[in-house]
Design a protein around this motif. Sequence first.
Motif, mmCIF file in Angstrom:
data_model
loop_
_atom_site.group_PDB
_atom_site.id
_atom_site.type_symbol
_atom_site.label_atom_id
_atom_site.label_comp_id
_atom_site.label_asym_id
_atom_site.label_seq_id
_atom_site.Cartn_x
_atom_site.Cartn_y
_atom_site.Cartn_z
ATOM 1 N N ALA A 1 0.751 -1.111 0.336
ATOM 2 C CA ALA A 1 0.178 -0.204 -0.162
ATOM 3 C C ALA A 1 0.870 1.164 0.274
ATOM 4 C CB ALA A 1 -1.199 -0.036 0.755
ATOM 5 N N ASP A 2 0.126 2.106 -0.658
ATOM 6 C CA ASP A 2 0.745 3.492 -0.288
ATOM 7 C C ASP A 2 0.179 4.729 -1.964
ATOM 8 O OD1 ASP A 2 3.897 4.815 -0.553
ATOM 9 O OD2 ASP A 2 3.468 5.038 -2.634
ATOM 10 N N PRO A 3 0.825 5.613 -1.279
ATOM 11 C CA PRO A 3 0.311 6.678 -2.509
ATOM 12 C C PRO A 3 0.240 6.671 -3.825
ATOM 13 C CG PRO A 3 1.036 8.191 -0.291
ATOM 14 C CD PRO A 3 1.163 6.212 -0.301
ATOM 15 N N ALA A 4 1.374 5.700 -4.257
ATOM 16 C CA ALA A 4 1.607 6.016 -5.614
ATOM 17 C C ALA A 4 1.340 4.215 -6.130
ATOM 18 C CB ALA A 4 3.173 5.663 -6.067
ATOM 19 N N ARG A 5 0.827 3.562 -5.449
ATOM 20 C CA ARG A 5 0.494 1.973 -5.571
ATOM 21 C C ARG A 5 -0.618 1.910 -6.619
ATOM 22 N NH1 ARG A 5 -3.470 -2.455 -4.848
ATOM 23 N NH2 ARG A 5 -1.649 -4.537 -4.606
ATOM 24 N N ALA A 6 -1.468 3.076 -6.722
ATOM 25 C CA ALA A 6 -2.559 2.843 -7.824
ATOM 26 C C ALA A 6 -2.462 3.401 -9.045
ATOM 27 C CB ALA A 6 -4.514 3.471 -7.078
ATOM 28 N N ASP A 7 -2.076 4.511 -9.150
ATOM 29 C CA ASP A 7 -0.752 4.684 -10.063
ATOM 30 C C ASP A 7 0.075 3.553 -11.366
ATOM 31 O OD1 ASP A 7 -2.354 7.201 -11.337
ATOM 32 O OD2 ASP A 7 -1.110 8.494 -9.417
ATOM 33 N N TYR A 8 0.631 3.034 -10.411
ATOM 34 C CA TYR A 8 1.864 2.033 -10.682
ATOM 35 C C TYR A 8 0.881 0.958 -11.489
ATOM 36 C CZ TYR A 8 6.195 0.047 -10.430
ATOM 37 O OH TYR A 8 7.188 -0.966 -10.994
ATOM 38 N N LEU A 9 0.192 0.769 -10.743
ATOM 39 C CA LEU A 9 -0.958 -0.605 -11.349
ATOM 40 C C LEU A 9 -1.862 -0.344 -12.062
ATOM 41 C CD1 LEU A 9 -1.782 -2.273 -7.474
ATOM 42 C CD2 LEU A 9 -0.685 -2.723 -8.629
ATOM 43 N N ALA A 10 -2.063 1.185 -12.352
ATOM 44 C CA ALA A 10 -3.291 0.833 -13.649
ATOM 45 C C ALA A 10 -1.813 1.033 -15.165
ATOM 46 C CB ALA A 10 -3.368 2.722 -14.045
ATOM 47 N N ALA A 11 -0.613 1.685 -14.374
ATOM 48 C CA ALA A 11 0.317 1.885 -15.524
ATOM 49 C C ALA A 11 0.541 0.500 -15.937
ATOM 50 C CB ALA A 11 1.655 3.133 -15.021
ATOM 51 N N LEU A 12 0.938 -0.458 -14.992
ATOM 52 C CA LEU A 12 1.598 -1.494 -15.261
ATOM 53 C C LEU A 12 0.353 -2.256 -16.483
ATOM 54 C CD1 LEU A 12 3.521 -2.930 -11.902
ATOM 55 C CD2 LEU A 12 4.474 -1.899 -14.466
#
Length: 159
Positions: free
Chosen positions: A88-99
Amino acid sequence: AGGIAEAETLLEAGDTAAAAQILTALVQAEPENLDARVLLAGALAWTQPQRALDLGEGVGADARHYDVAQAVRTAARLLALELAALPADPARADYLAALEALRSGDFDTAARHLIAAVEANRSYDEDGPRLACIALFKLLGRGHGVTQDYRRRFNMALH
């Protein structure tokens, strides 16, 4: 070596498919041609990551296209990431969407979300968002629309 120069020009312009055709023929004709192998690996990084890794195997830091080989390794790592295992992290959602976008070949969406992840937490997943952006731009080529549209935004996100 004319084939290599032509392939490099096509890769810089973002025409990965045409470059891959030339490079595939070169690698079949000259399996020891390191430049051809590494450039083909770069062209196949997002669609055939395992083949790309195999082609770029054993490319040392002194090789002419070492940066491409590094980008291929980064791409393969990203495509193989166990998404559920990312913390969990503030960057996680965007990182997952990018992947997810990278896996489906939607590089525009991937770049947008990677930059947002860099802005949220640059060091997330061991510097993953930053390294992913660098690899994406390297493998797409300077002339690719996504690289041209997002490189400046990425540089601004870093500073």
